[in-house]
Design a protein around this motif. Structure first.
Motif, PDB file in Angstrom:
ATOM      1  N   ASP A  86      48.162 -46.892 -50.219  1.00 54.26           N
ATOM      2  CA  ASP A  86      49.493 -47.404 -50.528  1.00 54.26           C
ATOM      3  C   ASP A  86      49.601 -48.760 -49.842  1.00 54.26           C
ATOM      4  O   ASP A  86      49.791 -48.823 -48.630  1.00 54.26           O
ATOM      5  CB  ASP A  86      50.553 -46.434 -50.014  1.00 54.26           C
ATOM      6  CG  ASP A  86      51.963 -46.895 -50.314  1.00 54.26           C
ATOM      7  OD1 ASP A  86      52.146 -48.044 -50.758  1.00 54.26           O
ATOM      8  OD2 ASP A  86      52.890 -46.097 -50.104  1.00 54.26           O
ATOM      9  N   PRO A  87      49.442 -49.852 -50.581  1.00 45.71           N
ATOM     10  CA  PRO A  87      49.455 -51.179 -49.957  1.00 45.71           C
ATOM     11  C   PRO A  87      50.716 -51.469 -49.150  1.00 45.71           C
ATOM     12  O   PRO A  87      50.642 -52.094 -48.097  1.00 45.71           O
ATOM     13  CB  PRO A  87      49.345 -52.133 -51.147  1.00 45.71           C
ATOM     14  CG  PRO A  87      48.733 -51.329 -52.235  1.00 45.71           C
ATOM     15  CD  PRO A  87      49.208 -49.925 -52.020  1.00 45.71           C
ATOM     16  N   ALA A  88      51.859 -51.002 -49.613  1.00 48.08           N
ATOM     17  CA  ALA A  88      53.109 -51.262 -48.892  1.00 48.08           C
ATOM     18  C   ALA A  88      53.117 -50.550 -47.542  1.00 48.08           C
ATOM     19  O   ALA A  88      53.536 -51.114 -46.531  1.00 48.08           O
ATOM     20  CB  ALA A  88      54.303 -50.831 -49.723  1.00 48.08           C
ATOM     21  N   MET A  89      52.638 -49.305 -47.514  1.00 48.06           N
ATOM     22  CA  MET A  89      52.598 -48.583 -46.237  1.00 48.06           C
ATOM     23  C   MET A  89      51.544 -49.191 -45.322  1.00 48.06           C
ATOM     24  O   MET A  89      51.763 -49.302 -44.113  1.00 48.06           O
ATOM     25  CB  MET A  89      52.321 -47.104 -46.440  1.00 48.06           C
ATOM     26  CG  MET A  89      52.317 -46.343 -45.128  1.00 48.06           C
ATOM     27  SD  MET A  89      52.698 -44.618 -45.357  1.00 48.06           S
ATOM     28  CE  MET A  89      52.544 -44.033 -43.689  1.00 48.06           C
ATOM     29  N   ALA A  90      50.408 -49.605 -45.888  1.00 51.63           N
ATOM     30  CA  ALA A  90      49.368 -50.249 -45.079  1.00 51.63           C
ATOM     31  C   ALA A  90      49.926 -51.513 -44.421  1.00 51.63           C
ATOM     32  O   ALA A  90      49.669 -51.776 -43.241  1.00 51.63           O
ATOM     33  CB  ALA A  90      48.155 -50.565 -45.932  1.00 51.63           C
TER      34      ALA A  90
ATOM     35  N   GLY B  91      37.806 -49.772 -46.021  1.00 52.10           N
ATOM     36  CA  GLY B  91      38.396 -50.976 -45.448  1.00 52.10           C
ATOM     37  C   GLY B  91      39.810 -50.813 -44.900  1.00 52.10           C
ATOM     38  O   GLY B  91      40.426 -51.787 -44.488  1.00 52.10           O
ATOM     39  N   GLN B  92      40.324 -49.600 -44.885  1.00 47.31           N
ATOM     40  CA  GLN B  92      41.678 -49.366 -44.379  1.00 47.31           C
ATOM     41  C   GLN B  92      41.666 -49.342 -42.850  1.00 47.31           C
ATOM     42  O   GLN B  92      40.691 -48.948 -42.239  1.00 47.31           O
ATOM     43  CB  GLN B  92      42.209 -48.028 -44.885  1.00 47.31           C
ATOM     44  CG  GLN B  92      42.320 -47.919 -46.368  1.00 47.31           C
ATOM     45  CD  GLN B  92      42.734 -46.525 -46.824  1.00 47.31           C
ATOM     46  OE1 GLN B  92      42.909 -45.623 -46.019  1.00 47.31           O
ATOM     47  NE2 GLN B  92      42.886 -46.353 -48.116  1.00 47.31           N
ATOM     48  N   GLU B  93      42.788 -49.740 -42.266  1.00 50.01           N
ATOM     49  CA  GLU B  93      42.928 -49.621 -40.818  1.00 50.01           C
ATOM     50  C   GLU B  93      42.936 -48.144 -40.451  1.00 50.01           C
ATOM     51  O   GLU B  93      43.575 -47.336 -41.136  1.00 50.01           O
ATOM     52  CB  GLU B  93      44.237 -50.258 -40.345  1.00 50.01           C
ATOM     53  CG  GLU B  93      44.225 -51.764 -40.368  1.00 50.01           C
ATOM     54  CD  GLU B  93      45.471 -52.318 -39.705  1.00 50.01           C
ATOM     55  OE1 GLU B  93      45.908 -51.770 -38.674  1.00 50.01           O
ATOM     56  OE2 GLU B  93      45.998 -53.295 -40.231  1.00 50.01           O
ATOM     57  N   PRO B  94      42.250 -47.759 -39.376  1.00 55.94           N
ATOM     58  CA  PRO B  94      42.224 -46.352 -38.973  1.00 55.94           C
ATOM     59  C   PRO B  94      43.615 -45.750 -38.747  1.00 55.94           C
ATOM     60  O   PRO B  94      43.856 -44.604 -39.111  1.00 55.94           O
ATOM     61  CB  PRO B  94      41.401 -46.353 -37.686  1.00 55.94           C
ATOM     62  CG  PRO B  94      40.527 -47.549 -37.811  1.00 55.94           C
ATOM     63  CD  PRO B  94      41.359 -48.563 -38.542  1.00 55.94           C
TER      64      PRO B  94
END
Length: 113
Positions: free
Chosen positions: A42-46, A87-90
């Motif tokens: 979810d780009p917005a939550m990321a 590639g997501q932040e942990p």
């Protein structure tokens, strides 16, 4: 056990707090042959997680006190053997797993040999 319960409650509370700013859409890829298409994103939550000051959140787990980013990196590495998933932040990945476990149920992120 009580400390772990408190830490998980704090993480869930953070996820619930960030959810209105982030939206609830999962955003999976449409390509069923792509192994990473099963990874929720979810780009917005990321973006909300990146913009927040979650590095100040302390987590106590297994008798160790650490920051939320450290906890997330360690737990993600324990589960996957990787530093990040797609590639997501942990921190985003861990909070997403806690907040939206139904989206992660079929995700192919644990290595199986």
């Amino acid at each position: 056990m009580g400390k772990l319960k408190n830490a998980l409650f704090a993480l869930a509370l953070i996820a619930v707090t960030l959810a209105p700013a982030a939206g609830l859409a999962g955003g999976l890829s449409d390509d069923p042959t792509d192994r990473l298409s099963t990874i929720p994103h979810d780009p917005a939550m990321a973006e909300a997680v990146s913009a927040s000051d979650l590095s100040l959140v302390a987590v106590t787990h297994d008798g160790w006190q650490e920051t939320l980013p450290t906890f997330a990196r360690l737990k993600l590495y324990e589960m996957t053997g990787r530093k990040s998933i797609h590639g997501q932040e942990p921190v985003y990945s861990i909070l997403s797993m806690i907040y939206a476990p139904h989206e992660w149920r079929d995700a192919a992120f644990i290595p199986i040999e």
